[in-house]
Design an enzyme around this catalytic site. Structure first.
Site, PDB file in Angstrom:
ATOM      1  N   GLY A 238       0.769  -1.242   0.000  1.00 56.11           N
ATOM      2  CA  GLY A 238       0.000   0.000   0.000  1.00 56.11           C
ATOM      3  C   GLY A 238       0.794   1.281   0.000  1.00 56.11           C
ATOM      4  O   GLY A 238       0.209   2.373  -0.089  1.00 56.11           O
ATOM      5  N   GLU A 286       4.196  -6.546   1.803  1.00 57.29           N
ATOM      6  CA  GLU A 286       3.741  -6.963   0.476  1.00 57.29           C
ATOM      7  C   GLU A 286       3.672  -5.776  -0.480  1.00 57.29           C
ATOM      8  O   GLU A 286       2.612  -5.464  -1.008  1.00 57.29           O
ATOM      9  CB  GLU A 286       2.352  -7.596   0.592  1.00 57.29           C
ATOM     10  N   PRO A 287       4.765  -5.086  -0.713  1.00 55.32           N
ATOM     11  CA  PRO A 287       4.698  -3.913  -1.596  1.00 55.32           C
ATOM     12  C   PRO A 287       4.616  -4.311  -3.068  1.00 55.32           C
ATOM     13  O   PRO A 287       5.264  -5.274  -3.493  1.00 55.32           O
ATOM     14  CB  PRO A 287       6.029  -3.202  -1.314  1.00 55.32           C
ATOM     15  N   GLY A 288       3.811  -3.609  -3.816  1.00 54.48           N
ATOM     16  CA  GLY A 288       3.740  -3.807  -5.259  1.00 54.48           C
ATOM     17  C   GLY A 288       4.059  -2.507  -5.966  1.00 54.48           C
ATOM     18  O   GLY A 288       5.113  -2.334  -6.572  1.00 54.48           O
ATOM     19  N   ARG A 289       3.140  -1.550  -5.836  1.00 53.52           N
ATOM     20  CA  ARG A 289       3.277  -0.258  -6.504  1.00 53.52           C
ATOM     21  C   ARG A 289       4.602   0.432  -6.162  1.00 53.52           C
ATOM     22  O   ARG A 289       5.263   0.990  -7.033  1.00 53.52           O
ATOM     23  CB  ARG A 289       2.114   0.634  -6.070  1.00 53.52           C
ATOM     24  N   ARG A 325      -5.662   2.662 -15.629  1.00 52.91           N
ATOM     25  CA  ARG A 325      -5.740   3.373 -14.338  1.00 52.91           C
ATOM     26  C   ARG A 325      -6.554   4.673 -14.380  1.00 52.91           C
ATOM     27  O   ARG A 325      -7.372   4.892 -13.498  1.00 52.91           O
ATOM     28  CB  ARG A 325      -4.334   3.637 -13.775  1.00 52.91           C
ATOM     29  N   TYR A 329      -9.777   4.181 -11.884  1.00 55.02           N
ATOM     30  CA  TYR A 329      -9.834   4.898 -10.618  1.00 55.02           C
ATOM     31  C   TYR A 329      -9.170   6.272 -10.638  1.00 55.02           C
ATOM     32  O   TYR A 329      -8.502   6.657  -9.692  1.00 55.02           O
ATOM     33  CB  TYR A 329      -9.366   4.063  -9.420  1.00 55.02           C
ATOM     34  N   CYS A 356     -13.355   2.881 -28.325  1.00 56.64           N
ATOM     35  CA  CYS A 356     -14.712   3.426 -28.432  1.00 56.64           C
ATOM     36  C   CYS A 356     -15.380   3.496 -27.064  1.00 56.64           C
ATOM     37  O   CYS A 356     -16.322   2.759 -26.769  1.00 56.64           O
ATOM     38  CB  CYS A 356     -15.518   2.582 -29.403  1.00 56.64           C
ATOM     39  N   TYR A 385       0.439  -1.917 -12.135  1.00 60.32           N
ATOM     40  CA  TYR A 385      -0.972  -1.926 -12.529  1.00 60.32           C
ATOM     41  C   TYR A 385      -1.155  -1.292 -13.912  1.00 60.32           C
ATOM     42  O   TYR A 385      -2.145  -0.626 -14.182  1.00 60.32           O
ATOM     43  CB  TYR A 385      -1.848  -1.246 -11.455  1.00 60.32           C
TER      44      TYR A 385
HETATM   45  C1  PLP Z   1      -2.567  -5.608  -4.101  1.00 55.53           C
HETATM   46  C2  PLP Z   1      -2.090  -6.097  -2.804  1.00 55.53           C
HETATM   47  C3  PLP Z   1      -0.863  -5.685  -2.293  1.00 55.53           C
HETATM   48  C4  PLP Z   1       0.016  -4.662  -2.983  1.00 55.53           C
HETATM   49  O1  PLP Z   1      -0.504  -3.372  -2.901  1.00 55.53           O
HETATM   50  P1  PLP Z   1       0.398  -2.116  -3.343  1.00 55.53           P
HETATM   51  O2  PLP Z   1      -0.479  -0.954  -3.117  1.00 55.53           O
HETATM   52  O3  PLP Z   1       0.705  -2.313  -4.793  1.00 55.53           O
HETATM   53  O4  PLP Z   1       1.616  -2.115  -2.520  1.00 55.53           O
HETATM   54  C5  PLP Z   1      -0.444  -6.228  -1.094  1.00 55.53           C
HETATM   55  N1  PLP Z   1      -1.198  -7.135  -0.429  1.00 55.53           N
HETATM   56  C6  PLP Z   1      -2.394  -7.545  -0.886  1.00 55.53           C
HETATM   57  C7  PLP Z   1      -3.163  -8.540  -0.112  1.00 55.53           C
HETATM   58  C8  PLP Z   1      -2.887  -7.041  -2.083  1.00 55.53           C
HETATM   59  O5  PLP Z   1      -4.076  -7.443  -2.536  1.00 55.53           O
END
Ligand code: PLP
Length: 426
Positions: A238, A286-289, A325, A329, A356, A385
């Site tokens: 997050g 659990e970082p993604g973004r 994106r 959102y 379209c 994303y």
């Molecule tokens: C999507 C997700 C993440 C990653 O979120 P980011 O905002 O990209 O860091 C981590 N944990 C869970 C359970 C998720 O669904």
């Protein structure tokens, strides 16, 4: 971090000219910086040095095998949300024992596959799912490692579509029911309780919601350690990134200004580490973004300028099917020309794709470089994303992806062909 910058009048990713990449591989084209991914991972890892921690990269942010390999080499684990993502991690040489499996709707096939491969933990999101995992593990005569995802009912102060930690969201189990559910889990013969998990939302721009959630859940985690011997507390992902900056004309150096952002990694660590370090639990993240977002751009070419009676539209060859994106959102992406000199002339315009749908725009009424047909522009901060949410809507092929590392650029996914598009149809 400063991996996208102008040099010799052209936008570069590390040492590679984006104009050259657009010419060689065509547009729309995703381009990623390996250096940025490594830098972000390492920064987070080092900021948390005071904690017994483990990073599990959220695969859904950017799941290209080459990206997963970079993270595996750095020692990252993986947070997955489907059987397909587990398959990807294994294809990239990842260790299933470093994988956590999240999501509210795991199927029998996915649970079986994850048990066969020996993942680290299922993060369970409902009582029904807890019983189902127990049942599937029983059929296979194995024990399933589980954690329960707690919904701490905290406002993440982010867009409502990416907020996950309020009790009206579908995610997690209400705080007051969690202890009872651990009791249930403890009585399930085919479950081994391993941890507790939370994830309150994505693109958080301040540290306060994280602090609030940790302060709520940490005492519960301590209790579960004493009563059930859990070994980890996952605080989710997050961490937000900078998408929009008050850009000086043509200045894309704002990556390097992450340090001025309201949520920096140092700020995050300074607030989070002291609240967790005496729990005696392994802390998972659990970082993604944060890892991938600012590590990628989507290059697109301007096809036409269309002068409407009310506004000017710059029509580009990327659409919402390539980068959803903004439509999904209200995501913001800076739009900068690959040719630096184009920044000198400005115009207020909408940048739109060929799809379209009225929602197919990348910006509206924005002051932009006055680029024209044939010019290539970069949609910044498209590394997370972006491609993973792309679709074939309007029968448009999936775009190609390139990975830059120093002065090397490598095609890591070729553009889909029309034949591939229809091949599975009977
Ligand atoms: C999507 C997700 C993440 C990653 O979120 P980011 O905002 O990209 O860091 C981590 N944990 C869970 C359970 C998720 O669904």
């Amino acid at each position: 971090m400063h991996s996208f910058h102008y040099a010799h009048g052209l936008l570069h990713c590390e040492e590679v000219s984006l104009a050259d990449l657009a010419a060689e591989f065509g547009t729309p084209l995703y381009v990623y910086s390996a250096r940025t991914i490594r830098d972000h991972y390492t920064r987070l890892d080092e900021a948390l040095a005071g904690l017994d921690h483990h990073i599990a990269y959220a695969v859904k942010a950017n799941s290209n095998l080459s990206i997963l390999r970079i993270l595996r080499e750095l020692g990252s684990g993986f947070d997955i949300v489907s059987g397909g993502e587990l398959f990807r991690v294994l294809e990239a040489g990842g260790d299933p024992a470093t994988c956590t499996f999240a999501g509210v709707g795991k199927t029998r096939e996915e649970i079986r596959y994850a048990l066969e491969e020996g993942i680290y933990c299922f993060n369970v999101e409902s009582e029904a799912e807890l019983e189902f995992v127990n049942e599937v593990a029983g059929e296979m005569q194995v024990t399933a490692p589980v954690a329960i995802r707690v919904n701490p009912n905290v406002d993440a102060q982010t867009h409502k579509y990416i907020s996950t930690g309020k009790s009206e969201n579908k995610f997690g189990i209400d705080y007051e029911f969690v202890a009872g559910l651990y009791q249930r889990a403890g009585n399930c013969p085919h479950l081994a309780v391993r941890g507790i998990q939370m994830h309150i939302g994505s693109q958080l721009r301040s540290v306060e919601p994280f602090v609030e959630a940790i302060e709520r859940v940490a005492p519960l985690a301590a209790e579960l350690k004493a009563d059930h011997g859990i070994e980890f507390f996952s605080i989710g992902g997050g961490i937000g990134i900078i998408y929009d900056a008050a850009l000086e004309s043509g200045d894309v150096a704002w990556w390097s200004r992450q340090d001025d952002a309201p949520l920096t990694i140092d700020r995050y660590a300074a607030e989070v580490v002291p609240r967790l370090k005496d729990l005696g639990l392994k802390i998972l993240l659990e970082p993604g973004r944060y890892i991938a977002g600012n590590a990628g751009v989507l290059l697109t070419s301007c096809l036409y300028e269309k002068a409407g009676s009310a506004k000017t539209f710059k029509v580009v060859d990327a659409g919402m099917n390539d980068l959803i994106r903004p439509a999904l959102y209200e995501g913001h992406h800076e739009i900068v020309p690959v040719r630096e000199d184009l920044n000198a002339r400005r115009k207020t315009a909408d940048v739109v794709g060929p799809i379209c749908e009225t929602g197919d725009f990348f910006c509206q009424d924005r002051d932009l470089a006055d680029f024209q047909a044939g010019d290539v522009v970069a949609l910044m901060s498209a590394g997370a994303y972006g491609f993973t949410m792309a679709s074939n809507y309007n029968t448009r092929p999936m775009p190609a992806e390139v990975l830059v590392d120093g002065s090397e650029a490598r095609l890591i996914r070729r553009r889909q062909t029309w034949h591939e598009l229809v091949a599975p149809e009977l």
